[in-house]
Each structure stands twice: as C-alpha cells, then as structure tokens.
Design an enzyme around this catalytic site. Structure first.
Site, short mmCIF file in Angstrom:
data_model
loop_
_atom_site.label_atom_id
_atom_site.label_comp_id
_atom_site.label_asym_id
_atom_site.label_seq_id
_atom_site.Cartn_x
_atom_site.Cartn_y
_atom_site.Cartn_z
N HIS A 117 -88.14 -94.92 31.23
CA HIS A 117 -88.98 -95.56 30.20
C HIS A 117 -89.62 -96.86 30.68
O HIS A 117 -89.06 -97.94 30.45
CB HIS A 117 -88.12 -95.84 28.96
CG HIS A 117 -87.78 -94.62 28.19
ND1 HIS A 117 -88.55 -94.17 27.14
CD2 HIS A 117 -86.78 -93.74 28.33
CE1 HIS A 117 -88.01 -93.06 26.66
NE2 HIS A 117 -86.94 -92.78 27.36
N CYS A 120 -90.18 -89.19 29.89
CA CYS A 120 -89.00 -88.62 29.23
C CYS A 120 -89.34 -87.38 28.39
O CYS A 120 -89.65 -86.34 28.97
CB CYS A 120 -88.30 -89.71 28.44
SG CYS A 120 -86.54 -89.42 28.32
N GLU A 147 -88.36 -87.40 20.94
CA GLU A 147 -87.58 -86.16 20.80
C GLU A 147 -88.52 -84.98 21.03
O GLU A 147 -89.42 -84.74 20.22
CB GLU A 147 -86.93 -86.15 19.41
CG GLU A 147 -86.02 -84.99 19.17
CD GLU A 147 -85.00 -84.77 20.30
OE1 GLU A 147 -84.29 -85.73 20.66
OE2 GLU A 147 -84.94 -83.65 20.81
N SER A 148 -88.30 -84.30 22.14
CA SER A 148 -89.27 -83.26 22.53
C SER A 148 -89.33 -82.11 21.52
O SER A 148 -90.38 -81.50 21.35
CB SER A 148 -88.96 -82.73 23.94
OG SER A 148 -87.64 -82.28 24.02
N GLU A 152 -92.05 -98.43 29.52
CA GLU A 152 -92.58 -99.24 28.40
C GLU A 152 -91.55 -100.21 27.86
O GLU A 152 -91.86 -101.07 27.05
CB GLU A 152 -93.11 -98.32 27.28
CG GLU A 152 -92.05 -97.66 26.41
CD GLU A 152 -91.30 -96.49 27.07
OE1 GLU A 152 -91.50 -96.26 28.29
OE2 GLU A 152 -90.50 -95.85 26.38
N1 GLN Z 1 -83.44 -86.17 24.90
C1 GLN Z 1 -84.79 -86.18 24.47
C2 GLN Z 1 -85.38 -84.79 24.43
O1 GLN Z 1 -84.78 -83.86 24.82
C3 GLN Z 1 -85.63 -87.06 25.38
C4 GLN Z 1 -85.17 -88.47 25.28
C5 GLN Z 1 -86.24 -89.49 25.49
O2 GLN Z 1 -87.43 -89.20 25.44
N2 GLN Z 1 -85.81 -90.71 25.65
O3 GLN Z 1 -86.47 -84.63 23.98
#
Ligand code: GLN
Length: 197
Positions: free
Chosen positions: A178, A84, A53-54, A180
C-alpha cells in the site's frame, strides 16, 4: 492530464491525495478525480485501482457496468495501476481456496493467491528495494495477496523473500502493498511517468 481513481470501495481518498502530491512533485498540470461511471472513465488518461476488498470491488464493477470499459481502456494503452485488491482484480487467475469468489479482469498474465499470508501475519511492514527508486521504500502489507506466478511478458520490479511484490506488463503496473499509506509518493510518481512517451 486527468488521473482517475476507481472509487467503488477501498482506500480511495488516500490514493487521491498521494496522486495529487505526486502531480505537484513532478511539476505537471493535472487533476485527480474519482471514477465510478463509464462516462467518468472516459475523461481520464490513467486509472488507479485501490486496495480494499476484491470481492466487493468485483461485484461493484459488474453493478456499475465497468468491466468492459476498463478492458477497453487498457487495450487502448492507457496506464492502469493496481494495489492489493486492485492487483487481485488485474490478475488472470486467482488461486483461492474458497473457490472463485472473485472474477478477475485478466489484464496481467499472473496468478495470485488472496489473503496468502494467513491470519497471524495479516499485516506487516518491511523496507523494500524497488527498481528505479533509490534507497528503501517502506512497504505496508495488509491482508496482502501473493503473486504465485508471472508470465513471460511480466517484469518484476521488486521482490521480498523471493516473491514478486511489484510487477509491470506494458501499461499495467501492479503491487501487493500500500504505497498510499506512507508519506513517500515515488511509486505514484512512477505511475504518472507511464503517461509520458
Ligand atoms: N484481502 C483483500 C482481498 O482479498 C485485499 C486486502 C487489501 O486490499 N488490503 O481483496
């Protein structure tokens, strides 16, 4: 060589395992460590920034005083890979409908849109063609960002439906999916090869 995985939040252990497997597959000497502190960052020669989650990771970067050390790390030419949420943080601009919740690091000249695939299609899987890899790579996209714009110094390594999903600018590699989460560690190996002259 020692490789670091930024361990503030997100799928850290999966990346540690993937990198360990990639190190073995390349038959090189190396270990993989979790990075939370500046002193830990100073011991590694490459850094992976995982998905998650950024908003949370950005807050933690500030809390742990890691923002400037990561900028210095990149400026010294050491490789950084983001996936991501990690890619969102590497970007120079976030086009976010809800305003600027996340302050990016600005290490790659690109604009990204968070959660850009909408609710119905929050997650999907697609076979991908990636420059430098033979055959398909199984791409898993989880609430992925979209790369809306890339600068002239950014090179696209993979596209999906006309959009960039994996890009490189000098020592910075960024992807919106992803790697990983699949038992195919060729992208992690590609990242490790960025350490070689
Ligand atoms: N939706 C997430 C974000 O905005 C990113 C999702 C993820 O890293 N899988 O940070």
């Amino acid at each position: 060589m020692r490789i670091g995985v930024l361990a503030l939040q997100g799928d850290v252990s999966e990346h540690v395992l993937a990198l360990e497997t990639a190190v073995k597959s390349l038959d090189i000497q190396g270990d993989v460590v979790r990075v939370r502190r500046k002193s830990e960052l100073e011991t590694v020669s490459a850094l992976l920034m995982p998905g998650g989650e950024s908003t949370t990771i950005a807050k933690q970067l500030d809390r742990f005083g890691l923002r400037q050390p990561i900028l210095d790390f990149a400026a010294s030419g050491k490789p950084i890979m983001g996936t991501c949420a990690g890619t969102i943080l590497l970007s120079s601009e976030i086009l976010d409908r809800r305003g600027q919740e996340v302050k990016p690091l600005g290490l790659m000249d690109m604009s990204v849109r968070r959660n850009a695939f909408g609710r119905q299609a929050e997650s999907f899987e697609k076979p991908l063609k990636i420059e430098g890899l033979e055959g398909d790579f199984h791409g898993i996209f989880i609430r992925a960002p979209r790369i809306a714009r890339i600068g002239n110094s950014v090179k696209s390594l993979a596209m999906l439906d006309g959009e960039h999903i994996m890009v490189i600018q000098g020592n910075i590699l960024a992807l919106t999916f992803h790697p990983e989460l699949v038992p195919d560690h060729r992208i992690h190996a590609m990242f490790l090869k960025m350490l070689r002259p």
